[in-house]
Design a protein around this motif. Structure first.
Motif, mmCIF file in Angstrom:
data_model
loop_
_atom_site.group_PDB
_atom_site.id
_atom_site.type_symbol
_atom_site.label_atom_id
_atom_site.label_comp_id
_atom_site.label_asym_id
_atom_site.label_seq_id
_atom_site.Cartn_x
_atom_site.Cartn_y
_atom_site.Cartn_z
ATOM 1 N N TYR A 26 -2.217 11.949 5.642
ATOM 2 C CA TYR A 26 -3.475 11.451 5.084
ATOM 3 C C TYR A 26 -4.254 12.589 4.428
ATOM 4 O O TYR A 26 -4.447 13.660 5.004
ATOM 5 C CB TYR A 26 -4.293 10.844 6.218
ATOM 6 N N ALA A 54 1.400 9.542 -2.205
ATOM 7 C CA ALA A 54 0.987 8.219 -1.740
ATOM 8 C C ALA A 54 0.245 7.493 -2.857
ATOM 9 O O ALA A 54 -0.392 8.116 -3.714
ATOM 10 C CB ALA A 54 0.107 8.343 -0.505
ATOM 11 N N GLN A 66 -3.613 8.674 0.158
ATOM 12 C CA GLN A 66 -3.354 8.017 1.441
ATOM 13 C C GLN A 66 -2.357 6.876 1.235
ATOM 14 O O GLN A 66 -2.285 6.263 0.167
ATOM 15 C CB GLN A 66 -4.640 7.479 2.052
ATOM 16 N N TRP A 67 -1.595 6.629 2.293
ATOM 17 C CA TRP A 67 -0.661 5.496 2.275
ATOM 18 C C TRP A 67 -1.384 4.193 2.612
ATOM 19 O O TRP A 67 -1.059 3.140 2.087
ATOM 20 C CB TRP A 67 0.477 5.750 3.263
ATOM 21 N N PHE A 68 -2.355 4.295 3.499
ATOM 22 C CA PHE A 68 -3.183 3.137 3.842
ATOM 23 C C PHE A 68 -4.488 3.645 4.425
ATOM 24 O O PHE A 68 -4.571 4.752 4.953
ATOM 25 C CB PHE A 68 -2.473 2.190 4.834
ATOM 26 N N ALA A 85 2.028 -0.558 2.422
ATOM 27 C CA ALA A 85 2.620 0.730 2.069
ATOM 28 C C ALA A 85 4.115 0.736 2.339
ATOM 29 O O ALA A 85 4.897 1.318 1.575
ATOM 30 C CB ALA A 85 1.929 1.846 2.849
ATOM 31 N N ILE A 88 6.084 -0.681 -0.453
ATOM 32 C CA ILE A 88 6.203 0.258 -1.565
ATOM 33 C C ILE A 88 7.287 1.292 -1.291
ATOM 34 O O ILE A 88 8.114 1.602 -2.157
ATOM 35 C CB ILE A 88 4.844 0.929 -1.826
ATOM 36 N N LEU A 118 4.317 5.766 8.881
ATOM 37 C CA LEU A 118 4.995 4.950 7.886
ATOM 38 C C LEU A 118 6.509 4.986 8.082
ATOM 39 O O LEU A 118 7.186 3.944 8.036
ATOM 40 C CB LEU A 118 4.610 5.444 6.501
#
Length: 216
Positions: A26, A54, A66-68, A85, A88, A118
């Motif tokens: 993150y 990301a 960020q991924w989420f 995410a 993706i 993830l």
């Protein structure tokens, strides 16, 4: 959605036999984790290292990704973001395997912090088993869902700083226990005195794990 980010190609003349997909934490981006590739490449000369950025701007660090989202979200919202995410990253994995003509068993997921979260979500839900999952300083989100959603069981290695003040050190044991209950083989290593990061010993431990994976 197409993800871009740095790559580190196989050593010249070595050919291509493996992929390591590096999922950053993150507030960082792919440039953060691609720095692991030069440390691993001499022992893994036939490996393509891929470190995508990301897809989303980071609310907590405007210059990062960020991924989420995590802030101001409850567990259900975080899980929804994780699943989005994951879709993706699944697409990226499919694209990389098609691009290289390699089988799923040639690709290892390696993550740090949110990237580990993830990787631990994506890997077990792939229909065909990946080579392995290497996770630094992360945790397993929604462990109660793993048993019913698992489709394949790649080997897992978890490495975590014992003085991590962002993702508690206890998260490693909690993730390992849930994974083992779901039938995974899990290695764990605590790094004494280390906070939220990756140290040289952890880098070497990750390398040792990846080079002993079946078929690697």
């Amino acid at each position: 959605m197409t993800l871009d980010g740095p790559r580190h190609p196989p050593v010249a003349g070595a050919g291509l036999a493996r992929i390591v997909l590096l999922l950053h934490g993150y507030g960082a981006d792919g440039d953060d984790l691609i720095g692991l590739a030069p440390a691993w490449a001499p022992t893994m000369p036939d490996t393509l290292f891929v470190a995508p950025h990301a897809p989303f701007p980071c609310e907590g660090a405007p210059s990062g990704r960020q991924w989420f989202g995590i802030y101001g979200r409850d567990d259900a919202m975080r899980l929804a973001g994780l699943r989005a995410a994951a879709a993706i990253v699944d697409g990226l994995i499919d694209d990389l395997l098609a691009e290289t003509s390699l089988p799923p068993a040639a690709l290892t997921l390696a993550g740090f912090s949110q990237g580990t979260m993830l990787a631990l979500h994506v890997g077990p839900r792939r229909a065909e088993r990946l080579a392995g999952i290497l996770g630094y300083s992360g945790r397993l989100l929604a462990p109660e869902l793993l048993g019913e959603e698992v489709q394949s069981r790649p080997p897992v290695a978890l490495i975590h700083g014992e003085r991590d003040d962002l993702v508690p050190y206890a998260s490693m044991a909690e993730a390992a226990a849930a994974l083992e209950r779901a039938g995974f083989t899990v290695e764990t290593q605590g790094r004494p005195g280390l906070g939220h990061g990756i140290d040289p010993a952890g880098i070497q431990a990750g390398l040792a794990f990846m080079t002993q994976l079946p078929g690697q």
